[in-house]
Design an enzyme around this catalytic site. Structure first.
Site, mmCIF file in Angstrom:
data_model
loop_
_atom_site.group_PDB
_atom_site.id
_atom_site.type_symbol
_atom_site.label_atom_id
_atom_site.label_comp_id
_atom_site.label_asym_id
_atom_site.label_seq_id
_atom_site.Cartn_x
_atom_site.Cartn_y
_atom_site.Cartn_z
ATOM 1 N N ILE A 24 35.968 70.155 57.932
ATOM 2 C CA ILE A 24 34.678 70.460 58.569
ATOM 3 C C ILE A 24 33.531 70.231 57.578
ATOM 4 C CG2 ILE A 24 33.286 72.368 59.495
ATOM 5 C CD1 ILE A 24 35.907 73.546 60.670
ATOM 6 N N ARG A 44 36.615 72.710 44.384
ATOM 7 C CA ARG A 44 37.404 72.974 43.172
ATOM 8 C C ARG A 44 38.120 71.752 42.638
ATOM 9 N NH1 ARG A 44 41.102 77.246 45.773
ATOM 10 N NH2 ARG A 44 40.958 75.532 47.242
ATOM 11 N N ASP A 64 34.146 76.741 41.884
ATOM 12 C CA ASP A 64 34.998 77.691 42.598
ATOM 13 C C ASP A 64 34.061 78.782 43.102
ATOM 14 O OD1 ASP A 64 36.529 79.845 43.356
ATOM 15 O OD2 ASP A 64 38.018 79.586 41.771
ATOM 16 N N VAL A 65 33.897 78.883 44.422
ATOM 17 C CA VAL A 65 32.868 79.785 44.955
ATOM 18 C C VAL A 65 33.196 81.259 44.730
ATOM 19 C CG1 VAL A 65 32.047 78.145 46.703
ATOM 20 C CG2 VAL A 65 33.830 79.818 47.315
ATOM 21 N N ASN A 91 30.606 76.633 53.598
ATOM 22 C CA ASN A 91 31.748 76.173 54.387
ATOM 23 C C ASN A 91 33.089 76.473 53.711
ATOM 24 O OD1 ASN A 91 33.232 74.148 56.316
ATOM 25 N ND2 ASN A 91 33.647 73.410 54.231
ATOM 26 N N TYR A 156 41.703 87.445 56.819
ATOM 27 C CA TYR A 156 40.792 86.361 57.218
ATOM 28 C C TYR A 156 39.799 86.877 58.265
ATOM 29 C CZ TYR A 156 39.503 81.644 58.954
ATOM 30 O OH TYR A 156 38.827 80.505 59.330
ATOM 31 N N LYS A 160 35.793 87.059 57.845
ATOM 32 C CA LYS A 160 34.880 86.302 58.711
ATOM 33 C C LYS A 160 33.970 87.230 59.511
ATOM 34 C CE LYS A 160 36.119 82.024 57.680
ATOM 35 N NZ LYS A 160 35.197 81.109 56.986
ATOM 36 N N THR A 191 41.774 70.074 61.370
ATOM 37 C CA THR A 191 41.643 69.829 59.924
ATOM 38 C C THR A 191 42.948 70.202 59.228
ATOM 39 O OG1 THR A 191 40.961 72.073 59.321
ATOM 40 C CG2 THR A 191 39.212 70.584 60.035
HETATM 41 P P1 NAD Z 1 39.880 72.709 54.811
HETATM 42 O O1 NAD Z 1 41.005 73.413 54.141
HETATM 43 O O2 NAD Z 1 39.985 71.272 55.127
HETATM 44 O O3 NAD Z 1 38.533 72.937 54.003
HETATM 45 C C1 NAD Z 1 38.250 74.084 53.248
HETATM 46 C C2 NAD Z 1 37.515 73.625 52.028
HETATM 47 O O4 NAD Z 1 37.153 74.757 51.241
HETATM 48 C C3 NAD Z 1 38.399 72.722 51.166
HETATM 49 O O5 NAD Z 1 37.633 71.608 50.765
HETATM 50 C C4 NAD Z 1 38.738 73.605 49.988
HETATM 51 O O6 NAD Z 1 38.989 72.895 48.815
HETATM 52 C C5 NAD Z 1 37.487 74.456 49.896
HETATM 53 N N1 NAD Z 1 37.714 75.682 49.150
HETATM 54 C C6 NAD Z 1 38.688 76.591 49.357
HETATM 55 N N2 NAD Z 1 38.602 77.561 48.436
HETATM 56 C C7 NAD Z 1 37.532 77.263 47.651
HETATM 57 C C8 NAD Z 1 36.936 77.866 46.517
HETATM 58 N N3 NAD Z 1 37.409 79.007 46.006
HETATM 59 N N4 NAD Z 1 35.850 77.272 45.963
HETATM 60 C C9 NAD Z 1 35.368 76.129 46.472
HETATM 61 N N5 NAD Z 1 35.889 75.500 47.536
HETATM 62 C C10 NAD Z 1 36.970 76.065 48.110
HETATM 63 O O7 NAD Z 1 39.605 73.545 56.127
HETATM 64 P P2 NAD Z 1 38.480 73.448 57.250
HETATM 65 O O8 NAD Z 1 39.182 73.687 58.512
HETATM 66 O O9 NAD Z 1 37.643 72.242 57.087
HETATM 67 O O10 NAD Z 1 37.654 74.767 56.903
HETATM 68 C C11 NAD Z 1 36.279 74.780 56.596
HETATM 69 C C12 NAD Z 1 35.699 76.118 57.006
HETATM 70 O O11 NAD Z 1 35.817 76.259 58.409
HETATM 71 C C13 NAD Z 1 36.421 77.322 56.393
HETATM 72 O O12 NAD Z 1 35.486 78.309 56.027
HETATM 73 C C14 NAD Z 1 37.287 77.813 57.530
HETATM 74 O O13 NAD Z 1 37.578 79.197 57.433
HETATM 75 C C15 NAD Z 1 36.382 77.512 58.713
HETATM 76 N N6 NAD Z 1 37.071 77.423 59.991
HETATM 77 C C16 NAD Z 1 38.081 76.510 60.193
HETATM 78 C C17 NAD Z 1 38.711 76.477 61.423
HETATM 79 C C18 NAD Z 1 39.826 75.527 61.714
HETATM 80 O O14 NAD Z 1 40.501 75.733 62.728
HETATM 81 N N7 NAD Z 1 40.040 74.499 60.945
HETATM 82 C C19 NAD Z 1 38.297 77.349 62.442
HETATM 83 C C20 NAD Z 1 37.279 78.242 62.196
HETATM 84 C C21 NAD Z 1 36.657 78.269 60.973
#
Ligand code: NAD
Length: 259
Positions: A24, A44, A64-65, A91, A156, A160, A191
């Site tokens: 995303i 990261r 690293d956030v 994100n 989680y 959230k 994703t």
């Molecule tokens: P993803 O795993 O592809 O992306 C998550 C990103 O966050 C990755 O690039 C990862 O490296 C980064 N990340 C994780 N921990 C980190 C840290 N400590 N410091 C810096 N970066 C870090 O997953 P996604 O689905 O693209 O998720 C993106 C956001 O959307 C997340 O917050 C997730 O909770 C939220 N989300 C995802 C979904 C879904 O179904 N995919 C649904 C609702 C919300």
């Protein structure tokens, strides 16, 4: 075909997207860049970050956030390279699933750290500059798990829900400062995060991929996964100058799963 006047509506603005190398976050970074923003992506994994940044013409800033020191350093570097941050998209996030009584304190805390504390630290890093500039956009990528409960992901969901509380409180605090703070709440989105969740459930239950996927999408009235680009469109809309009156909102992008 001539470009619409809105095609560069974020021109001149510096946008930071955390976790912007994939999923995303990458879709959001590409969309904001396509609308003219100067984009920095943070994450990261340096190699993955650098490759994604090169693809999309963004700046790659390792971060690293969950680390206060790393966040402060990364935002200072981002501002030095690309100017004052006008748009922050929180994100970065992660999910782990397990039955509640099997979740260790460490696992629970890790969910709060990456999903909630990370958003807090990044907001705090950009806010003084936004307030001084008299404008800014903060968008947190929360989740439908911030609006309703799901079994096996208590940490989680708690994190959230916390992100949405943070969004609402901060929106009020800066309402007179030209800064808007909103959350988008995707349902299950196509994703790596969801692919990992499916693999995890399959490993634990021996069920087929189709069966597990069917379970994940059954609560979405549209009966499908959300596309990352659909989340990116909502984020871009919230970042537009014309969205100045929209603040403190938690907008579901979930095919009607919550209403
Ligand atoms: P993803 O795993 O592809 O992306 C998550 C990103 O966050 C990755 O690039 C990862 O490296 C980064 N990340 C994780 N921990 C980190 C840290 N400590 N410091 C810096 N970066 C870090 O997953 P996604 O689905 O693209 O998720 C993106 C956001 O959307 C997340 O917050 C997730 O909770 C939220 N989300 C995802 C979904 C879904 O179904 N995919 C649904 C609702 C919300």
């Amino acid at each position: 075909m001539s470009e619409s006047p809105d095609s560069q509506l974020l021109a001149g603005r510096h946008a930071v997207v955390t976790g912007g190398a994939g999923g995303i976050g990458r879709a959001i970074a590409e969309r904001l860049g396509g609308l003219g923003a100067r984009v920095s992506i943070m994450g990261r994994n340096q190699d993955r970050l650098a490759a994604a940044a090169e693809d999309m013409g963004a700046a790659a800033i390792p971060c690293d956030v969950t680390s206060e020191a790393a966040v402060e350093k990364a935002f200072a570097e981002a501002a030095e390279r690309s100017g004052q941050v006008a748009i922050l998209v929180n994100n970065a996030g992660a999910v782990q699933s397990a039955p509640f009584t099997k979740v260790s304190l460490e696992q629970f805390t890790a969910m709060i750290e990456v999903n909630l504390v990370g958003a807090f630290l990044c907001c705090r890093a950009v806010l003084p500059g936004m307030v001084e500039a008299g404008e800014g956009r903060i968008v947190c990528v929360a989740s439908t798990a911030g609006l309703k409960g799901y079994p096996y992901v208590a940490g989680y969901c708690a994190a959230k829900h916390g992100v949405i509380g943070l969004t609402r409180a901060l929106a009020l605090e800066v309402a007179l400062k030209g800064v808007t703070v909103n959350a988008v709440c995707p349902g299950y989105t196509d994703t790596d995060l969801v692919a990992g969740a499916i693999d995890n459930i399959r490993a634990k239950t021996g069920r087929s991929r189709e069966d597990v996927l069917g379970d994940l999408i059954k609560d979405n009235p549209q009966g499908r996964l959300i596309e990352p680009g659909e989340v990116a469109s909502t984020v871009a809309w919230l970042c537009a100058p014309a969205s100045a009156a929209i603040t403190g909102q938690a907008i579901a992008v979930a095919g009607g799963e919550v209403m």
